[in-house]
Design an enzyme around this catalytic site. Structure first.
Site, PDB file in Angstrom:
ATOM      1  N   GLU A  91       2.611   6.923  -2.621  1.00 19.56           N
ATOM      2  CA  GLU A  91       2.583   8.118  -3.458  1.00 19.56           C
ATOM      3  C   GLU A  91       2.965   9.428  -2.475  1.00 19.56           C
ATOM      4  OE1 GLU A  91      -1.068   4.973  -3.765  1.00 19.56           O
ATOM      5  OE2 GLU A  91      -0.200   6.423  -2.116  1.00 19.56           O
TER       6      GLU A  91
ATOM      7  N   ASP B 100      -8.940   3.364  -3.126  1.00 21.83           N
ATOM      8  CA  ASP B 100     -10.109   3.705  -2.185  1.00 21.83           C
ATOM      9  C   ASP B 100     -11.248   4.377  -2.958  1.00 21.83           C
ATOM     10  OD1 ASP B 100      -8.227   2.900  -0.464  1.00 21.83           O
ATOM     11  OD2 ASP B 100      -7.665   4.784   0.440  1.00 21.83           O
TER      12      ASP B 100
ATOM     13  N   ASP C  13       0.867  -1.259   0.013  1.00 18.38           N
ATOM     14  CA  ASP C  13      -0.001  -0.097  -0.026  1.00 18.38           C
ATOM     15  C   ASP C  13       1.067   1.323  -0.136  1.00 18.38           C
ATOM     16  OD1 ASP C  13      -2.343   1.551   0.076  1.00 18.38           O
ATOM     17  OD2 ASP C  13      -3.043   0.745   2.002  1.00 18.38           O
TER      18      ASP C  13
END
Length: 758
Positions: free
Chosen positions: A433, A498, A430
């Site tokens: 970024e 998400d 995950d």
């Protein structure tokens, strides 16, 4: 077109003054002044741009525009031709039209007309015009505008940009640029390639890929990991403008002529996806994100799925397998998981699940002793004054692992090895970024912070993927990644991030998957039911149908569980969440002979398995390029998810006869738009004319089984013809047989015409 922004000063290449040709016939170097050179004095006090055009591989030409050649070439760079550079059939010819450099089937012609700037890209046989660089199309710019060029002696006071504008033809459409959630056709959009954790409902993207595909038979790959800004018919409606901050801009134009050909060549340049094991195609169940769970919770979920006959392949521990404020220190929370190794062993031995996944990222909260260990050893990104870079975004006082430090990479891998030792089989990578660019100093002093922002996703996922390969085997490695940039298709798979629990977000997610697939990503997944919010039963069931027909399928949410019996109070009817999930999970198991064969073809060529844009299969059909609410599952099956509470759905069938998967006697002749209404047991699932489809037997509950045995499969024919065939591969990827149709007294039958030793 005429009005330049007040805070910019732009200098355009006005003509091609001279052309140098390399001796090997592979490169042209154009000297391009920023004013017309009518007399000698025009060359004084005048900037120039250099444009290098090179044949790098058959069907691929690079173009690099440079203002000042002495500017340092900063790192990192994309890893190009990772399997080695292919041969190139290059030549340079001078003719009446100008100087032409060809690279196999693609060529570029520089006009010979005096005092002009005109570069045309076309097929070598001149049958197809692709795009061009015309007047006022290559430039550099200063901001703010200098009052005198003497001021640029201290360049620290100015931002320097370089830009190109390729022509956008009448009716031309642009696709790709990563996982983007807005309109599928990017014409009219301003796009910034800069990884951001922005969800799926904006123009921000987790996966910014500097490649776009045109419906005119070519694509362009922008060869820089730094921030790229594109104006796609949005500043000049007939051009695509690409701009970066710096002294040089390089891109590759890649010829097809079909979109599949473009993707195959693009992924030769940036890397092909690796294949994935059969088990990974099964259903993944997670704990969800902020929900409360422990060993008993997990056992209850897994036993509930088994009792309801819902086949599971992977169970995933999301973030709270670790202690709050300690992420990511790779330590199971002892209060909830006192003996994780024993628990994982029990889960596998019980047959409740075969594979285990855990969540990680590369941010380490300072509450964990692991933070101090990494800080003391210099494994964390630093500020320019020598402090560890920290902020309170996500985890309090978190640091970021510095993968430009080889020792930090080995240390991080040691943490992964410890997880593998206790039975973890796959990793969800995950984040990646939120990589800062201001006041940071990487361990490798040659690395530029701006270029590292997007590129961090590549080195992060590469490290984890290769660690899995070393432990599990080359074709057994699986990551579940969110962040990406060009090249990360090599490390499958990626998921959509998400999304909200709405039909609109479901459609946004599909557009994102279609866009990413048009950048050479073979495998893609989505959070079934949506991540943010609480899906109602109707949405959940429609998302189950969609999600189980993606290449990979995962039930995951944020603050609520995604097991079906908690969605609708355990409705036990055929229209309940449990029954729908059971049916489509088993359907995917049955589709494995087809899916796995198609996946091998996808990774070989750099094509998406699912979701695959209609345009890849039907490039000559103008309507197919507009379809963003349906997709192809491989090359033969069309899927149209239902995005409406009523069950009504409208979809497009291209030319040919299409048969319903649910009832082969129901056929529709395309091209045609079709409206249907479906209950929760079905959705539009149509098989292309001429298809031989091998599927598992009714009731199959595995994705990793020997479907090549006749007792484990059935063979279906859909409007066959003399060219129908199906390559039957086993779960290890070996070709076992090729099935073909033959005509027998007016009827078609299937026979094995080739069998290879297994």
């Amino acid at each position: 077109m005429w009005l330049v922004a007040e805070d910019k000063h732009v200098e355009y290449a006005q003509e091609v003054f001279s052309i140098d040709q390399s001796q090997d016939g592979k490169k042209l170097s154009l000297l391009c002044p920023t004013s017309k050179q009518y007399r000698r004095g025009n060359s004084l006090n005048q900037p120039t741009l250099t444009i290098d055009i090179e044949a790098v591989a058959d069907g691929i030409i690079s173009v690099e525009a440079t203002h000042w050649k002495g500017a340092a070439r900063k790192l990192p760079n994309f890893e190009l031709f990772p399997d080695g550079p292919p041969s190139v059939d290059a030549s340079i010819k001078n003719g009446d039209a100008g100087t032409t450099i060809s690279s196999g089937p693609i060529a570029a012609t520089v006009s010979s007309n005096p005092h002009t700037f005109d570069i045309r890209f076309h097929s070598t046989d001149n049958s197809r015009k692709l795009t061009s660089l015309l007047d006022r199309s290559v430039a550099f710019a200063y901001s703010p505008p200098p009052g005198s060029m003497m001021q640029t002696g201290d360049a620290r006071d100015f931002q320097h940009y370089i830009l190109t504008q390729t022509t956008l033809g009448v009716g031309e459409q642009i696709y790709g640029l990563g996982e983007r959630f807005g309109a599928l056709n990017k014409v009219g959009q301003s796009v910034v390639l800069w990884n951001a954790d922005g969800g799926t409902s904006s123009d921000q993207a987790y996966k910014n890929v500097s490649f776009w595909l045109s419906n005119k038979g070519y694509g362009i790959f922008i060869d820089t990991p730094q921030r790229v800004e594109l104006e796609i018919g949005s500043e000049r409606s007939c051009r695509v403008q690409t701009s970066i901050e710096g002294q040089r801009l390089k891109w590759y134009i890649i010829y097809g002529p079909t979109p599949k050909d473009v993707l195959s060549r693009y992924t030769t340049l940036t890397g092909k996806p690796n294949s994935l094991p059969a088990w990974s195609f099964g259903l993944w169940l997670t704990t969800s994100f902020t929900t409360e769970y422990d060993e008993n919770t997990i056992n209850g979920f897994l036993e509930g799925m088994r009792n309801r006959d819902i086949p599971l392949a992977v169970f995933h521990y999301d973030a709270f397998w670790m202690r709050p404020f300690h992420w990511c220190d790779f330590e199971f929370m002892a209060s909830h998981f006192p003996d994780p190794k024993a628990q994982i062993k029990r889960l596998k031995e019980s047959g409740l699940v075969s594979k285990i996944s855990v969540w990680i990222n590369t941010y380490i909260g300072q509450a964990s002793p692991v933070f101090q260990e990494a800080a003391d050893k210099g494994y964390l990104l630093k500020r320019k004054n020598g402090d560890v870079f920290q902020w309170d975004l996500w985890q309090a006082g978190m640091g970021i692992v510095d993968f430009t430090n080889p020792d930090a990479c080995q240390w991080f891998r040691s943490k992964l090895d410890a997880l593998f030792d206790i039975g973890v089989d796959t990793i969800k990578t995950d984040f990646g970024e939120r990589i800062p660019t201001k006041d940071v100093q990487w361990f490798d002093k040659n690395v530029d912070a701006e270029r590292m922002h997007n590129y961090y996703a590549f080195i992060y996922n590469k490290l984890v993927y290769e660690a899995l390969q070393d432990r599990c085997g080359k074709d057994e490695a699986v990551v579940f990644a969110r962040a990406a940039c060009a090249g990360t298709q090599r490390f499958p798979l990626q998921w959509g991030g998400d999304c909200e629990s709405t039909f609109e977000a479901m459609a946004e997610s599909l557009r994102g998957g279609l866009s990413l697939g048009l950048c050479g990503y073979s495998f893609w997944s989505v959070d079934i039911g949506g991540f943010e919010g609480y899906p109602d039963p109707t949405l959940y069931k429609r998302w189950v149908q969609f999600g189980l027909l993606c290449s990979h399928s995962r039930l995951h949410g944020s603050s609520s569980y995604r097991v079906p019996w908690l969605i609708d109070d355990d409705d036990k009817t055929s229209q309940g969440c449990t029954a729908v999930l059971q049916k489509f999970a088993q359907l995917k198991c049955r589709l494995m002979p087809y899916l796995y064969s198609e996946s091998l073809e996808a990774v070989k060529n750099g094509w998406p398995l699912s979701v695959r844009a209609m345009s890849l299969e039907f490039p000559e059909d103008r309507t197919a390029w507009y379809c963003d609410q349906q997709f192809m599952l491989g090359s033969k099956i069309l899927v149209a998810p239902v995005f409406d509470e009523s069950g009504e759905v409208e979809f497009y069938l291209p030319s040919g006869r299409w048969s319903s998967f649910w009832d082969a006697s129901q056929t529709i002749d395309g091209p045609k738009w079709v409206k249907e209404k479906h209950n929760f047991e079905t959705l539009p699932l149509h098989i292309r004319q001429g298809t031989i489809l091998v599927v598992g037997k009714e009731g199959e509950k595995r994705t990793n089984y020997d479907w090549t045995k006749p007792e484990n499969h059935e063979v279906r024919m859909y409007e066959p013809d003399g060219e129908s065939s199906f390559p039957l591969c086993d779960p290890e990827g070996k070709l076992v047989a090729i099935l073909r149709t033959t005509e027998d007294h007016g009827a078609w039958r299937v026979e094995n015409i080739e069998v290879r030793v297994r």
